[in-house]
Structure formats: C-alpha cells, structure tokens
Motif scaffolding. Structure first.
Motif, PDB file in Angstrom:
ATOM      1  N   ALA A 112       0.803  -1.212   0.000  1.00 37.55           N
ATOM      2  CA  ALA A 112       0.000   0.000   0.000  1.00 37.55           C
ATOM      3  C   ALA A 112       0.836   1.261   0.000  1.00 37.55           C
ATOM      4  CB  ALA A 112      -0.932  -0.006   1.224  1.00 37.55           C
ATOM      5  N   ASP A 113       2.022   1.218  -0.590  1.00 41.09           N
ATOM      6  CA  ASP A 113       2.818   2.427  -0.563  1.00 41.09           C
ATOM      7  C   ASP A 113       2.290   3.473  -1.536  1.00 41.09           C
ATOM      8  OD1 ASP A 113       3.567   1.285  -2.940  1.00 41.09           O
ATOM      9  OD2 ASP A 113       5.718   1.348  -2.569  1.00 41.09           O
ATOM     10  N   GLY A 114       1.447   3.047  -2.487  1.00 41.72           N
ATOM     11  CA  GLY A 114       0.747   3.984  -3.345  1.00 41.72           C
ATOM     12  C   GLY A 114       1.661   4.825  -4.202  1.00 41.72           C
ATOM     13  N   GLY A 115       2.238   5.911  -3.664  1.00 33.88           N
ATOM     14  CA  GLY A 115       3.007   6.822  -4.488  1.00 33.88           C
ATOM     15  C   GLY A 115       4.492   6.705  -4.281  1.00 33.88           C
ATOM     16  N   THR A 116       4.976   5.732  -3.538  1.00 34.43           N
ATOM     17  CA  THR A 116       6.402   5.628  -3.276  1.00 34.43           C
ATOM     18  C   THR A 116       6.884   4.229  -3.592  1.00 34.43           C
ATOM     19  OG1 THR A 116       5.990   4.982  -0.983  1.00 34.43           O
ATOM     20  CG2 THR A 116       6.246   7.327  -1.418  1.00 34.43           C
ATOM     21  N   GLY A 117       8.200   4.035  -3.538  1.00 42.98           N
ATOM     22  CA  GLY A 117       8.787   2.711  -3.666  1.00 42.98           C
ATOM     23  C   GLY A 117       8.392   1.999  -4.930  1.00 42.98           C
ATOM     24  N   THR A 118       7.995   0.735  -4.773  1.00 42.92           N
ATOM     25  CA  THR A 118       7.727  -0.102  -5.941  1.00 42.92           C
ATOM     26  C   THR A 118       6.534   0.382  -6.758  1.00 42.92           C
ATOM     27  OG1 THR A 118       6.424  -1.586  -4.552  1.00 42.92           O
ATOM     28  CG2 THR A 118       8.744  -2.144  -4.887  1.00 42.92           C
ATOM     29  N   ALA A 119       5.534   0.983  -6.109  1.00 46.04           N
ATOM     30  CA  ALA A 119       4.378   1.471  -6.871  1.00 46.04           C
ATOM     31  C   ALA A 119       4.791   2.587  -7.814  1.00 46.04           C
ATOM     32  CB  ALA A 119       3.282   1.953  -5.920  1.00 46.04           C
ATOM     33  N   ARG A 120       5.606   3.513  -7.321  1.00 46.41           N
ATOM     34  CA  ARG A 120       6.084   4.594  -8.177  1.00 46.41           C
ATOM     35  C   ARG A 120       6.976   4.038  -9.280  1.00 46.41           C
ATOM     36  NH1 ARG A 120       8.687   9.483  -5.118  1.00 46.41           N
ATOM     37  NH2 ARG A 120       6.531   9.599  -4.406  1.00 46.41           N
ATOM     38  N   TRP A 121       7.807   3.062  -8.921  1.00 44.02           N
ATOM     39  CA  TRP A 121       8.681   2.425  -9.914  1.00 44.02           C
ATOM     40  C   TRP A 121       7.848   1.830 -11.041  1.00 44.02           C
ATOM     41  CZ3 TRP A 121       8.901  -2.583 -11.616  1.00 44.02           C
ATOM     42  CH2 TRP A 121      10.048  -2.975 -12.323  1.00 44.02           C
ATOM     43  N   SER A 122       6.762   1.140 -10.714  1.00 46.37           N
ATOM     44  CA  SER A 122       5.908   0.521 -11.727  1.00 46.37           C
ATOM     45  C   SER A 122       5.291   1.573 -12.640  1.00 46.37           C
ATOM     46  CB  SER A 122       4.796  -0.301 -11.059  1.00 46.37           C
ATOM     47  OG  SER A 122       5.336  -1.304 -10.243  1.00 46.37           O
ATOM     48  N   ARG A 123       4.847   2.678 -12.054  1.00 43.97           N
ATOM     49  CA  ARG A 123       4.241   3.738 -12.863  1.00 43.97           C
ATOM     50  C   ARG A 123       5.255   4.313 -13.841  1.00 43.97           C
ATOM     51  NH1 ARG A 123       1.734   5.353  -7.935  1.00 43.97           N
ATOM     52  NH2 ARG A 123       3.305   6.956  -7.623  1.00 43.97           N
ATOM     53  N   ARG A 124       6.468   4.522 -13.356  1.00 40.62           N
ATOM     54  CA  ARG A 124       7.478   5.120 -14.226  1.00 40.62           C
ATOM     55  C   ARG A 124       7.875   4.171 -15.355  1.00 40.62           C
ATOM     56  NH1 ARG A 124      11.019   7.970  -9.403  1.00 40.62           N
ATOM     57  NH2 ARG A 124       9.953   9.978  -9.468  1.00 40.62           N
ATOM     58  N   TRP A 125       7.967   2.874 -15.042  1.00 41.14           N
ATOM     59  CA  TRP A 125       8.273   1.911 -16.099  1.00 41.14           C
ATOM     60  C   TRP A 125       7.160   1.907 -17.137  1.00 41.14           C
ATOM     61  CZ3 TRP A 125      10.889  -0.780 -19.265  1.00 41.14           C
ATOM     62  CH2 TRP A 125      12.173  -1.251 -18.957  1.00 41.14           C
ATOM     63  N   THR A 126       5.927   1.914 -16.658  1.00 45.09           N
ATOM     64  CA  THR A 126       4.793   1.919 -17.579  1.00 45.09           C
ATOM     65  C   THR A 126       4.813   3.158 -18.461  1.00 45.09           C
ATOM     66  OG1 THR A 126       3.390   0.560 -16.145  1.00 45.09           O
ATOM     67  CG2 THR A 126       2.268   2.009 -17.708  1.00 45.09           C
ATOM     68  N   SER A 127       5.061   4.316 -17.862  1.00 49.39           N
ATOM     69  CA  SER A 127       5.133   5.554 -18.633  1.00 49.39           C
ATOM     70  C   SER A 127       6.243   5.486 -19.675  1.00 49.39           C
ATOM     71  CB  SER A 127       5.352   6.743 -17.692  1.00 49.39           C
ATOM     72  OG  SER A 127       5.464   7.944 -18.416  1.00 49.39           O
ATOM     73  N   TRP A 128       7.389   4.932 -19.280  1.00 47.75           N
ATOM     74  CA  TRP A 128       8.519   4.820 -20.205  1.00 47.75           C
ATOM     75  C   TRP A 128       8.160   3.911 -21.380  1.00 47.75           C
ATOM     76  CZ3 TRP A 128      11.801   1.043 -22.109  1.00 47.75           C
ATOM     77  CH2 TRP A 128      12.993   1.487 -22.697  1.00 47.75           C
ATOM     78  N   LEU A 129       7.530   2.780 -21.091  1.00 43.86           N
ATOM     79  CA  LEU A 129       7.134   1.849 -22.148  1.00 43.86           C
ATOM     80  C   LEU A 129       6.156   2.498 -23.116  1.00 43.86           C
ATOM     81  CD1 LEU A 129       6.601  -1.338 -19.976  1.00 43.86           C
ATOM     82  CD2 LEU A 129       8.213  -1.176 -21.884  1.00 43.86           C
ATOM     83  N   GLN A 130       5.146   3.168 -22.560  1.00 47.96           N
ATOM     84  CA  GLN A 130       4.096   3.718 -23.404  1.00 47.96           C
ATOM     85  C   GLN A 130       4.571   4.922 -24.210  1.00 47.96           C
ATOM     86  OE1 GLN A 130       0.735   4.320 -20.787  1.00 47.96           O
ATOM     87  NE2 GLN A 130       0.355   2.113 -20.589  1.00 47.96           N
ATOM     88  N   SER A 131       5.693   5.511 -23.809  1.00 51.10           N
ATOM     89  CA  SER A 131       6.254   6.605 -24.598  1.00 51.10           C
ATOM     90  C   SER A 131       7.053   6.095 -25.787  1.00 51.10           C
ATOM     91  CB  SER A 131       7.141   7.492 -23.721  1.00 51.10           C
ATOM     92  OG  SER A 131       8.334   6.824 -23.358  1.00 51.10           O
ATOM     93  N   ARG A 132       7.315   4.783 -25.836  1.00 50.93           N
ATOM     94  CA  ARG A 132       8.168   4.226 -26.883  1.00 50.93           C
ATOM     95  C   ARG A 132       7.517   3.143 -27.726  1.00 50.93           C
ATOM     96  NH1 ARG A 132      10.691   6.523 -23.082  1.00 50.93           N
ATOM     97  NH2 ARG A 132      12.741   7.486 -23.392  1.00 50.93           N
ATOM     98  N   THR A 133       6.432   2.581 -27.244  1.00 50.63           N
ATOM     99  CA  THR A 133       5.761   1.533 -28.009  1.00 50.63           C
ATOM    100  C   THR A 133       4.305   1.497 -27.590  1.00 50.63           C
ATOM    101  OG1 THR A 133       5.834  -0.807 -28.631  1.00 50.63           O
ATOM    102  CG2 THR A 133       6.281  -0.288 -26.320  1.00 50.63           C
ATOM    103  N   THR A 134       3.504   0.765 -28.335  1.00 47.01           N
ATOM    104  CA  THR A 134       2.090   0.659 -28.001  1.00 47.01           C
ATOM    105  C   THR A 134       1.557  -0.688 -28.459  1.00 47.01           C
ATOM    106  OG1 THR A 134      -0.117   1.635 -28.327  1.00 47.01           O
ATOM    107  CG2 THR A 134       1.421   1.797 -30.167  1.00 47.01           C
ATOM    108  N   ALA A 135       0.589  -1.200 -27.704  1.00 48.42           N
ATOM    109  CA  ALA A 135      -0.095  -2.429 -28.100  1.00 48.42           C
ATOM    110  C   ALA A 135      -1.185  -2.153 -29.126  1.00 48.42           C
ATOM    111  CB  ALA A 135      -0.703  -3.114 -26.870  1.00 48.42           C
ATOM    112  N   ARG A 136      -1.442  -0.870 -29.397  1.00 46.24           N
ATOM    113  CA  ARG A 136      -2.513  -0.503 -30.334  1.00 46.24           C
ATOM    114  C   ARG A 136      -2.242  -1.028 -31.736  1.00 46.24           C
ATOM    115  NH1 ARG A 136      -6.362   3.768 -30.728  1.00 46.24           N
ATOM    116  NH2 ARG A 136      -5.605   4.737 -28.818  1.00 46.24           N
ATOM    117  N   THR A 137      -0.980  -1.012 -32.150  1.00 46.27           N
ATOM    118  CA  THR A 137      -0.635  -1.476 -33.496  1.00 46.27           C
ATOM    119  C   THR A 137       0.728  -2.135 -33.475  1.00 46.27           C
ATOM    120  OG1 THR A 137      -0.156  -0.793 -35.760  1.00 46.27           O
ATOM    121  CG2 THR A 137       0.257   0.831 -34.037  1.00 46.27           C
ATOM    122  N   SER A 138       0.865  -3.174 -34.272  1.00 49.39           N
ATOM    123  CA  SER A 138       2.134  -3.897 -34.336  1.00 49.39           C
ATOM    124  C   SER A 138       3.022  -3.403 -35.469  1.00 49.39           C
ATOM    125  CB  SER A 138       1.871  -5.398 -34.520  1.00 49.39           C
ATOM    126  OG  SER A 138       1.158  -5.629 -35.731  1.00 49.39           O
TER     127      SER A 138
END
Length: 428
Positions: free
Chosen positions: A189-215
């Motif tokens: 339940a850390d919400g905005g810190t630690g691993t939760a923040r890490w996951s959000r940043r990884w997701t943001s990084w991925l979505q800025s470079r690729t998308t599942a919308r089109t192959s």
C-alpha cells in the motif's frame, strides 16, 4: 479538447491513449497559445494553457506541466473566475503529486476543497475524488476511502454514469489496498512511493516508446527497447508460458463464465480501456478445485500459494485494447490469465491477443477458451492488441504469491534514470 487522447492507467493516473497523437496535439495547443495576438480574450489563453498543462502532465512532463498550469491559475485568479481557480488548483496539485511532491499537492487540494465547499458545491465531488487518490497514494487509506465514498454518494445523486464509474474504480482500488494491508502483503500500500512509483514510471517509459494498439512498428522499434527490457525481465521469477490442454472441469469453467457475465453487467467498471469486475464464489471454487497453485508450480517451477486476488476482465467493443504496462509488485510473483470466452468472426484476418515484450521481442498469445498464460506481471511488459469487428473477449486474472517470499528488489529502470535528470524549462 484533449479528452479523447487521455485515459487513466492502472494506478488511476492520467496517461495517453496514443502517445504520439497527444504529443502532436499538445504542441499544436502550445503554438496556438504563443500565436495569440495582443488583447485576445484572456479566457481563451486560460483554456489553452490549462489543456496544454494537462496534456504535458499525461505525457509525464511534470515540470513544463506546472509552468503552464501556474499560468492558468494566474489567469483564472485575475479574472475572478472561481470555478476555473478550483479546477486549475486540482490540475496543478495533480502535477505536484505525480512528480512526487505531496506536500505542495496537499496545499492546493485543500484550497480547492475550501473553495468548492464555500462557493461551488457542484465541484465538491471532483475535489473529493482527487484528494481521495492523493491520500491513497500516500498510504492514508482510511481517509482516502472516506473521501471517495463521499464523492461516490454525491455523484450517484448527480446520476452521471461516467463519473460514478470513475469513482467506483477508485473505491475498489483503495479497498483492495486496504485488504492487502490487513493481510500483511509485502510492498502493498505504498501507493506513491517505492515499488508502486517504480511501476508507474516503467509503464510511462514503455508507453512513450511503443504501443499495443498497433504492431506496425514493433520490429523496427524494438532494438531501442532491447537492453532496457532485458535488464527488467532478467529479474522475473516466472517467464511467460502459454498453457493449453489443462483439462479444467467444464462445469467449473461454465460457472465462472456465467458469474463473469453477471458481474460485468451488474458491477463492471471501465478501467484503463477494459471492463473489470470482482470475482465471486464461482472463481474461488474454480481456483480451489482446479488447484491453480499446482498448475502454476508445475508450469513454472515456482512454488506458490493459492491465488490471493482475482478479477474478471472483458473487452467488448471494436478497437478496445490494453497498452503495455507492468503491474505493482503487490499482485505477486505470478499471474495467471485464463480465457473464458473469445468470440470472433471467421472472416477477420487478425484477432486480439495478449502480448508480452521480452529480450527477444514481442510475443503474442491467442488465448482460446480454456487456455491460460502464466507470467510475472510486475516484471514482464504486457498488454492486449485491439479487438476487431464482431470480436469479444472475457478473461479472469489471478495473482499468486511465492511461498518463499524472497525479497524482490526492483531493477533500476530507464524511467527512474530519466526522472532523476533535471528537465529543461520550456516557456509558454
């Protein structure tokens, strides 16, 4: 103005539906704002500046988002438009929250709540929703739930289905975190810190470079992702495995499919582009009688306990997709997604698939009813490609914890390195 290009991610934060299109749209707003002639109505400048800030916030450019939103707040204040002041205070508070500055965010949220209660009661539910998510990210789950439940009460009275749906998703999220916290789930339940923040940043990084919308650009763009994804997935305890022919009891699958249909119709909520609903007795019975823990252990070699969480997922409309992301560590070391229904037209050349990214590239899994895929959702980028005409998919996702509960240290990600660099200021 940009609503069609912005949605909410798994963490309930704003993210682009299409990163490239949103980037172009935001630049167009910037250009229009800069080109406004002297003496132009300040209201137009305020609207342009606000949506530029919101767009930049969704793109992860928190510094420039704050520049534009501060300008918006100044314009709203000088014009005496108190509704616009409250709305902009919420946006600017979000920009501070997303950037990891909760103290500055808190001041603005409280100011917005005071203004709404005193002058604009029709805005109170919006402010409560933002504050509830803010408190949730700080781990203050009980007051977060109280704020969100009050927002839900007000929105139910308004009768706006979209607003009700949004708040239900937030209430479900905070209650899930509370159940994990009470069960002693690690890193829950850390919400905005630690691993939760890490996951959000990884997701943001991925979505800025690729998308599942089109192959279309996967193969060409993959070399730029390879090293980073390799660094991420080398920490997986479970690698993606498409499991067929598990001989699950047909009556249990049918019971779960029926439960999913009823749950989605009665309590389903749209979240991150897909329909979600809580699992019930049929799913719990299936997990026990089919011994899903043993299925995961046999297929991966990782000993896990029976699933501690589950959710029904549905894609029902043409074009629905789930963009690449990684889950929070609290979901466990292993995820199992089981297909309950996949209807398609035989004439369609391509179908919607669950898709993963690993060090070798993109891997699509076309799940037929009764098929499942096991993977580590926290460390394996995953998503779903868009539905075609006449296609629908209903899935159930279960989360498992490893019995040994070895410490999982998130690897340093490009997202974290990028976030630590000072950002260049771009004046409006």
């Amino acid at each position: 103005m940009l609503q069609h290009l912005i949605t909410h991610g798994e963490d309930l934060r704003m993210v682009p539906t299409d990163h490239d299109q949103l980037t172009i749209a935001v630049q167009n707003l910037r250009d229009e704002l800069q080109a406004l002639p002297e003496g132009t109505d300040a209201a137009r400048a305020r609207v342009l500046a606000r949506w530029t800030g919101i767009g930049l916030l969704s793109l992860g450019d928190y510094h420039d988002a704050r520049v534009y939103l501060r300008r918006t707040l100044d314009l709203a204040t000088s014009s005496g438009n108190t509704q616009a002041v409250i709305a902009t205070e919420l946006n600017l508070a979000d920009a501070y929250r997303y950037a990891g500055e909760p103290e500055n965010a808190d001041v603005l949220y409280r100011s917005a709540l005071d203004g709404a209660r005193g002058r604009h009661p029709e805005l109170v539910d919006f402010v409560l929703q933002h504050i509830g998510k803010h408190l949730m990210e700080q781990g203050n789950l009980i007051p977060a739930r109280a704020h969100l439940r009050e927002a839900l009460r007000l929105r139910t009275a308004k009768g706006d289905a979209g607003l009700i749906e949004s708040t239900k998703a937030a209430v479900d999220r905070v209650e899930l975190l509370m159940s994990r916290a009470s069960a002693g789930t690690p890193a829950s339940a850390d919400g905005g810190t630690g691993t939760a923040r890490w996951s959000r940043r990884w997701t943001s990084w991925l979505q800025s470079r690729t998308t599942a919308r089109t192959s279309a650009g996967w193969e060409e763009g993959f070399p730029a992702l390879r090293d980073a994804v390799h660094d991420l997935t080398t920490h997986e305890r479970v690698r993606p495995r498409h499991l067929r022919g598990q001989s699950f009891p047909a009556e249990l699958l049918a019971g779960m499919a029926e439960e999913a249909e009823k749950a989605l119709a009665a309590d389903g909520y749209l979240h991150n582009g897909k329909w979600n609903a809580a699992v019930g007795e049929a799913a719990n019975r299936f997990a026990g009688q089919a011994d899903l823990a043993a299925v995961v252990t046999r297929s991966t070699g990782l000993e896990v306990d029976q699933p501690h969480t589950g959710v029904y997922i549905a894609y029902l409309e043409e074009g629905q997709f789930l963009d690449f992301h990684v889950d929070e560590f609290g979901f466990g070391e292993a995820n199992l997604i089981l297909c309950l229904k996949h209807e398609r037209l035989t004439a369609i050349p391509t179908v919607s698939c669950t898709v993963f990214i690993d060090a070798d590239g993109y891997r699509e899994c076309d799940l037929a009813p009764g098929d499942c895929v096991v993977f580590d959702g926290a460390l394996t980028p995953h998503g779903r490609t868009p539905l075609g005409a006449g296609e629908s998919v209903v899935l159930v996702s279960f989360g498992f914890r490893a019995r040994d509960q070895a410490s999982r240290t998130p690897p340093t990600s490009p997202a974290l390195r990028m976030a630590s660099k000072p950002q260049k200021q771009t004046p409006p």
